[in-house]
Each structure stands twice: as C-alpha cells, then as structure tokens.
Scaffold this motif. Sequence first.
Motif, PDB file in Angstrom:
ATOM      1  N   VAL A 138       3.325   8.770 -12.531  1.00  0.00           N
ATOM      2  CA  VAL A 138       2.027   9.496 -12.091  1.00  0.00           C
ATOM      3  C   VAL A 138       0.793   8.665 -12.302  1.00  0.00           C
ATOM      4  N   THR A 139       1.018   7.660 -12.798  1.00  0.00           N
ATOM      5  CA  THR A 139      -0.391   6.779 -12.978  1.00  0.00           C
ATOM      6  C   THR A 139      -0.208   5.587 -11.952  1.00  0.00           C
ATOM      7  N   GLY A 140       1.165   5.637 -11.384  1.00  0.00           N
ATOM      8  CA  GLY A 140       1.374   4.473 -10.357  1.00  0.00           C
ATOM      9  C   GLY A 140       0.402   4.393  -9.261  1.00  0.00           C
ATOM     10  N   ALA A 141       0.003   5.849  -8.388  1.00  0.00           N
ATOM     11  CA  ALA A 141      -0.841   5.891  -7.384  1.00  0.00           C
ATOM     12  C   ALA A 141      -2.172   5.351  -7.895  1.00  0.00           C
ATOM     13  N   TYR A 142      -2.856   5.757  -9.127  1.00  0.00           N
ATOM     14  CA  TYR A 142      -4.142   5.579  -9.497  1.00  0.00           C
ATOM     15  C   TYR A 142      -4.203   4.068  -9.824  1.00  0.00           C
ATOM     16  N   ILE A 143      -3.200   3.348 -10.378  1.00  0.00           N
ATOM     17  CA  ILE A 143      -3.135   1.994 -10.773  1.00  0.00           C
ATOM     18  C   ILE A 143      -3.394   1.271  -9.040  1.00  0.00           C
ATOM     19  N   ALA A 144      -2.549   1.643  -8.405  1.00  0.00           N
ATOM     20  CA  ALA A 144      -2.391   1.082  -7.182  1.00  0.00           C
ATOM     21  C   ALA A 144      -3.853   1.154  -6.372  1.00  0.00           C
ATOM     22  N   LYS A 145      -4.540   2.246  -6.472  1.00  0.00           N
ATOM     23  CA  LYS A 145      -5.897   2.335  -6.173  1.00  0.00           C
ATOM     24  C   LYS A 145      -6.754   1.527  -6.618  1.00  0.00           C
ATOM     25  N   LEU A 146      -6.869   1.312  -7.890  1.00  0.00           N
ATOM     26  CA  LEU A 146      -7.673   0.089  -8.620  1.00  0.00           C
ATOM     27  C   LEU A 146      -7.513  -1.221  -8.112  1.00  0.00           C
ATOM     28  N   VAL A 147      -6.096  -1.572  -7.996  1.00  0.00           N
ATOM     29  CA  VAL A 147      -5.811  -2.601  -7.531  1.00  0.00           C
ATOM     30  C   VAL A 147      -6.250  -3.039  -6.032  1.00  0.00           C
ATOM     31  N   ASN A 148      -6.061  -1.910  -5.284  1.00  0.00           N
ATOM     32  CA  ASN A 148      -6.208  -2.422  -3.770  1.00  0.00           C
ATOM     33  C   ASN A 148      -7.904  -2.435  -3.737  1.00  0.00           C
ATOM     34  N   LYS A 149      -8.616  -1.728  -4.619  1.00  0.00           N
ATOM     35  CA  LYS A 149     -10.154  -1.766  -4.729  1.00  0.00           C
ATOM     36  C   LYS A 149     -10.463  -3.360  -4.672  1.00  0.00           C
ATOM     37  N   LYS A 150      -9.727  -4.171  -5.604  1.00  0.00           N
ATOM     38  CA  LYS A 150     -10.152  -5.437  -5.762  1.00  0.00           C
ATOM     39  C   LYS A 150      -9.558  -6.107  -4.613  1.00  0.00           C
ATOM     40  N   LEU A 172      -1.401  -4.248   1.811  1.00  0.00           N
ATOM     41  CA  LEU A 172      -0.088  -4.990   2.071  1.00  0.00           C
ATOM     42  C   LEU A 172      -0.061  -6.137   0.935  1.00  0.00           C
ATOM     43  N   ALA A 173      -1.500  -6.688   0.406  1.00  0.00           N
ATOM     44  CA  ALA A 173      -1.503  -7.633  -0.875  1.00  0.00           C
ATOM     45  C   ALA A 173      -1.129  -6.722  -1.902  1.00  0.00           C
ATOM     46  N   THR A 174      -1.681  -5.261  -1.925  1.00  0.00           N
ATOM     47  CA  THR A 174      -1.383  -4.711  -3.346  1.00  0.00           C
ATOM     48  C   THR A 174       0.085  -4.513  -3.240  1.00  0.00           C
ATOM     49  N   SER A 175       0.616  -4.133  -2.273  1.00  0.00           N
ATOM     50  CA  SER A 175       2.101  -3.832  -2.149  1.00  0.00           C
ATOM     51  C   SER A 175       2.862  -5.224  -2.832  1.00  0.00           C
ATOM     52  N   ALA A 176       2.719  -6.209  -2.053  1.00  0.00           N
ATOM     53  CA  ALA A 176       3.157  -7.676  -2.716  1.00  0.00           C
ATOM     54  C   ALA A 176       3.139  -7.643  -4.101  1.00  0.00           C
ATOM     55  N   ILE A 210       8.287 -10.845   2.218  1.00  0.00           N
ATOM     56  CA  ILE A 210       8.058 -10.308   3.649  1.00  0.00           C
ATOM     57  C   ILE A 210       6.583  -9.818   3.704  1.00  0.00           C
ATOM     58  N   THR A 211       6.301  -8.616   2.540  1.00  0.00           N
ATOM     59  CA  THR A 211       5.028  -8.230   2.566  1.00  0.00           C
ATOM     60  C   THR A 211       3.761  -9.195   2.570  1.00  0.00           C
ATOM     61  N   ILE A 233       0.179  -9.723   5.214  1.00  0.00           N
ATOM     62  CA  ILE A 233      -1.067  -9.514   4.861  1.00  0.00           C
ATOM     63  C   ILE A 233      -2.226  -9.826   5.824  1.00  0.00           C
ATOM     64  N   ARG A 234      -2.187 -10.890   6.297  1.00  0.00           N
ATOM     65  CA  ARG A 234      -3.223 -11.218   7.151  1.00  0.00           C
ATOM     66  C   ARG A 234      -3.330 -10.574   8.405  1.00  0.00           C
ATOM     67  N   PRO A 235      -2.212 -10.408   9.284  1.00  0.00           N
ATOM     68  CA  PRO A 235      -2.383  -9.477  10.583  1.00  0.00           C
ATOM     69  C   PRO A 235      -2.816  -8.222  10.128  1.00  0.00           C
ATOM     70  N   TRP A 236      -2.406  -7.460   9.044  1.00  0.00           N
ATOM     71  CA  TRP A 236      -2.632  -6.155   8.840  1.00  0.00           C
ATOM     72  C   TRP A 236      -4.174  -6.151   8.379  1.00  0.00           C
ATOM     73  N   ASN A 237      -4.780  -7.175   7.574  1.00  0.00           N
ATOM     74  CA  ASN A 237      -6.149  -7.222   7.456  1.00  0.00           C
ATOM     75  C   ASN A 237      -7.007  -7.394   8.782  1.00  0.00           C
ATOM     76  N   ARG A 238      -6.634  -7.845   9.707  1.00  0.00           N
ATOM     77  CA  ARG A 238      -7.229  -7.912  10.883  1.00  0.00           C
ATOM     78  C   ARG A 238      -7.538  -6.512  11.457  1.00  0.00           C
ATOM     79  N   PHE A 239      -6.177  -6.008  11.696  1.00  0.00           N
ATOM     80  CA  PHE A 239      -5.963  -4.626  12.154  1.00  0.00           C
ATOM     81  C   PHE A 239      -6.615  -3.719  11.689  1.00  0.00           C
ATOM     82  N   SER A 240      -6.617  -3.559  10.149  1.00  0.00           N
ATOM     83  CA  SER A 240      -7.470  -2.345   9.525  1.00  0.00           C
ATOM     84  C   SER A 240      -9.002  -2.642   9.609  1.00  0.00           C
TER      85      SER A 240
END
Length: 419
Positions: A274-286, A291-295, A400-401, A405-412
Amino acid sequence: MKKANFGYKSANGGRLFLLCWAAYFSTYICRLDFSAVMPRLLEDGTFSQSRTALISSAFFICYGAGQLFSGALADRFSPRVLIFGGVFASGLTNILICFFSSSFAAVLLLWAANGIAQALVWAPILKLAGDSYDKGERLKFGVDISTTVPLGTLASYGVSLAVLMLLPWRWVFLVCGGIVTAVSFYWLFGTAGIKNSAPAAQEAEAPSEKAVSLKKLWRLLLASSAVALMIPIAIQGTLKDSVTQWIPTLLEGGYGMGTGASLLLTMLLPVINVTGAYIAKLVNKKLKNELATSAVFFAAAAVFLAALFAAGSKSAVAAIVCMAGVTNSMFAINVMLITIVPLNFAAYGRTGTVGGLLNAVAYIGCGVLNIGAGRLLEGSGGWSALFVMWLALALAAAVITAFCIRPWNRFSENSAGGV
C-alpha cells in the motif's frame, strides 16, 4: 468538509472517488480468491499445476482482451452502466463456480468469463476520472485509487482464509461472489445521485465530443513512446500479478507450510504494498517523469529478484522479503504506467481507450507468461528457473523504459492534459 470529501474540491468529487474505489476494490476480492484456494486444489488433486495455471491464465488473457473493447466503449457509452455490469457479472461468475467446482471445463469457462466481466471496470473508471477531475486532482485520484490493489488483495486473502478455516474451498467463491454482487448495487444506487447532481459526472455519461480519431491517437501513441512501453507494461503485469498469485503455492509447496499459514504470510504483502503508490509519488516529484520513475522501480525489482534467486529458496523469510520488494516496486510502476500515463490523454478524449489498451497489454502479457511459469514449475528447473525468468524480465523492462523517457517527457510537456 474537506476531510469528508477525501481531499477533493467538492462533495461530488469525494463521493465519486469513494464509489470508484469501492467498485475497483471489490473486483480484487473476486480476482484473487482463485489464487487463495490454489494450494487446496493442488493438495487434494482436483487439478494439476498446469491445469491450474491454465485456468489462471484464462482470466488474465480474457481480462486483457476485454480491456481493448471496454476502453473504446467507455469513451462512447455510459461508464456508470459498464462498471455496474462488470462488477455484478464478476460476482455472479464466482457464485456459479461454487456449484460447478468439480468440472475443469466449467471452472475454466467461468473464470475466463470473470476476466471479461472485470474488464468492464478499470477503463470506465479512468474515463470518469478524466472527465470529472481537473489536472491536479487527476494525480491525486491516480495515487488514491491505486490503494485498491493492495487492500483488495488483503481483503481477498482475508475472506478466503476465513472461509477455508470453516468450509470446503468451493465456498470461497460463493462468499466472495456474494460480497462483490452486493457492491455492484452499492455502485449503481450510489452513482445515481452523482449523475443527477454533478455536471462533470453528467458530462462523463455522454460520449466525448473531443475524442481524436484513431489515426491521430496512433500517432500520439508513437510520439509519446507509449507503443514501446507496451513491453515493460506486459512485464509489469507479470511481475505484479503472477508473483502475487504464486506466493501461497511457493510457501506451501516450497517450505511445507499449511494453507492457513501461507495465506497469513501472503497477507503481509498488501500491507507493505500500500506504500508503493505513495513512494512512487515522492520519487516522481523529484524526477518529474513517470517513465524515469518506472525505470528506477524496475531496477529495484531486479535487485530483489536477484536476491530471491540467491537466497529465497533457502529461507521462507528471505523469500517473503524479496517478493515484498518486487510487488511493492510493481505497484509503484502500476500507478505511473497504467493510471497516470492514460490520464495524460484526457485532453484528446481518449483516456478510456488508452487506459484499456495499456491494461490489456499488462494482463495479456501476464496470462501468456503465466502459462510458461506453470510449465517451468513442472520441469526440472522448478522455482529457481522461474526466479531467473522474472529477473530477466525486470532487467529488460528497466532498459526499455529508460529509452522511452525523453519522448515521453516531450509529449507530457506539450499535452494540455498532462498530469
């Protein structure tokens, strides 16, 4: 008042979240009950390991294939009705399994039908969220709704264990099916008020007028690297659901634990996950890139799988710790790739379509690879061979992820619907 709204801006927003949470949470009760009874099925000789894996894979493949249709349906028809139909039918198929449990063909067909029914739930929920919440609330919704996965897993194993302590294993399906059927009516009557009073929800009930053509959508998927992401997404689905599914069997068959003890230990994982989603949110904020977070989390999963191969076969405690690390990482990735990525397509009116497509890839991949898992376990390699396969998949997904990262960053950044 803010607390009563679960942190959302309006009472309708909070109520919609609660109803979506309950609907998707309930599907896990009727999704993992089969995994909970697998050790009993194998113990009493009802089905072989390969037949058990085939039944499980039938769900994943049908669920995944159904996502392809449910996503498109959610962008055209009432998500509310689709969700009710899916939750209700899932409960019904489980109830029927209780009465036809001695027939392999019947269980196979009913479990496959359960997969099709549950396919009608996730993409319509994403559609409602995309149409009902603004940019900031979509990220909150994505993280909050992800808690249904570990908590639903915990509930499914908990209910199953309670039933198994008192009744034959077939009754697990009757009890779980009854609970989920009741939730379907809670959804139906609960959302009726939202439909009549919330402008955003009313808009979500109607076909989207801003949906881009399928040709343009395909170009967007290519430009955003979402097409290349389908391989890591399939691997994420395998490592999230296949690992979770085989844990009770590993603990009972590999370490000689009873069904009750193996389920109790398995129930520890959702508490951690249950903590995984919130840890991901913290990592993604940085990192500011899903996709970088997923990698990062794919790489972390590879480390845990390497440790599982090295020491997991020698210690049940080590195996549980390693598997907890793997599933926690996969839940983090699930939020990024299966929830947040599709919500970036809200501005193009294709949240449901993209959400259904990506979820389809995750479960079809899991279903196909799960058949291979059953064959590996029946071969000479046993659990060690399965651990190696999971490790190789995690490493491939991380690489692969990272390239996406770069093309997703441009799209988002260019997407008006980015979250």
